[in-house]
Design a protein around this motif. Sequence first.
Motif, short mmCIF file in Angstrom:
data_model
loop_
_atom_site.label_atom_id
_atom_site.label_comp_id
_atom_site.label_asym_id
_atom_site.label_seq_id
_atom_site.Cartn_x
_atom_site.Cartn_y
_atom_site.Cartn_z
N ASP A 94 0.82 -1.22 0.00
CA ASP A 94 0.00 0.00 0.00
C ASP A 94 0.85 1.27 0.00
O ASP A 94 0.32 2.38 -0.12
N LEU A 95 2.16 1.12 0.12
CA LEU A 95 3.05 2.29 0.11
C LEU A 95 3.15 2.93 -1.27
O LEU A 95 3.64 4.05 -1.40
N SER A 96 2.69 2.24 -2.28
CA SER A 96 2.73 2.80 -3.64
C SER A 96 1.95 4.11 -3.67
O SER A 96 0.81 4.20 -3.20
N GLY A 97 2.62 5.16 -4.18
CA GLY A 97 1.98 6.47 -4.30
C GLY A 97 2.03 7.32 -3.05
O GLY A 97 1.39 8.37 -3.00
N ILE A 116 14.04 -0.92 0.95
CA ILE A 116 12.64 -1.37 1.03
C ILE A 116 11.93 -1.20 -0.30
O ILE A 116 11.22 -2.11 -0.76
N THR A 117 12.07 -0.04 -0.94
CA THR A 117 11.37 0.18 -2.21
C THR A 117 11.82 -0.82 -3.26
O THR A 117 11.00 -1.31 -4.05
N LYS A 118 13.10 -1.16 -3.25
CA LYS A 118 13.60 -2.14 -4.21
C LYS A 118 13.04 -3.53 -3.89
O LYS A 118 12.59 -4.26 -4.79
N GLU A 123 10.09 0.80 -6.74
CA GLU A 123 11.02 1.86 -7.12
C GLU A 123 10.32 2.86 -8.03
O GLU A 123 9.66 2.49 -9.00
N GLY A 124 10.45 4.14 -7.70
CA GLY A 124 9.81 5.20 -8.46
C GLY A 124 8.35 5.42 -8.10
O GLY A 124 7.71 6.34 -8.63
N LYS A 125 7.84 4.61 -7.18
CA LYS A 125 6.42 4.73 -6.80
C LYS A 125 6.23 5.27 -5.38
O LYS A 125 5.10 5.45 -4.94
N ILE A 126 7.34 5.48 -4.68
CA ILE A 126 7.29 6.07 -3.34
C ILE A 126 8.14 7.33 -3.36
O ILE A 126 9.29 7.31 -3.82
N LYS A 127 7.61 8.42 -2.86
CA LYS A 127 8.37 9.65 -2.78
C LYS A 127 8.97 9.78 -1.39
O LYS A 127 8.25 9.83 -0.39
#
Length: 285
Positions: A94-97, A116-118, A123-127
């Motif tokens: 759910d962290l996407s976006g 974590i994002t990897k 990747e590229g979906k969490i700021k």
Amino acid sequence: MKIYAVFYLPVLAAEKEALWQKNGLEVEWVSTKGGGAMMRAMAAGALNIGLTGAVTAIKAAAAGVPTVIVANLYPKEPFYIWVRSDSRIKKPKDLSGTKIGVAKYGGMEHVYMQIITKALGLEGKIKVVSVGGLRAVVAGLRSKAIDGAVQPLAILVKLKASGQARELLNTADYLPSDWVDMIVAARKDFVEGKPDTVGKMVKTVFQGVNYTLKNRQWAISQMKIMNGYSDQAASLMFDSLRFSRDGQLSKQGLRNVRDIMIKFGVMHRYVGREPDQRRPGHPQR
């Protein structure tokens, strides 16, 4: 630092029980504003030994600070991704976006977010945003300026205890099993010139650790005084403590920390050197 129980509880225990004196030492406890300030003091010769993060010591050594890691204080401190208790974010995917706050770019919390994002394929979906400090992290999460934050329990324990925040995931689950987080570091010339003194200081620190772990109510009372914790928050902190009991260092753990720092740009690779570690009177694994 006097805001972080892992660092101050062993020292307070040593003072309370006169452990320094019993081990034939005269010690002045100096609180710094962070690991960087401690390493600058060590570089200037104003400080001989201190408690800090392995990341801090390795990075400082690579930059030329004459520091040596002499003991493993805290093998692995969990950093969590925190979200508000009422957040729509229920599971890691759910962290996407979302917008996740770190105190500053370039630190290990920033590295943890990259790991974590990897691992989650996001990747590229969490700021990831730098909010400017620990207090700003707490304020940003509370005010909904950020969707989540990467911090250890010590920073968000008040929000957890009051029911305002919850852990989404533990970054330690995504790290190598062999790891070193918080350590005892000393100046090289101090270790080389006074190895017996360094050994006594390390011994005293771990006597303080053992006293802390055996005296729950005392430790809780100190955290309430030092950090303004409620009984519940202090109890949560005490139950989370995972000190090393003997200070033994893991060479592979230090290599893992170093390699991740290099991989994610916390420091540049330096040729022909291992992280410098010495444990007076004790072997490393």
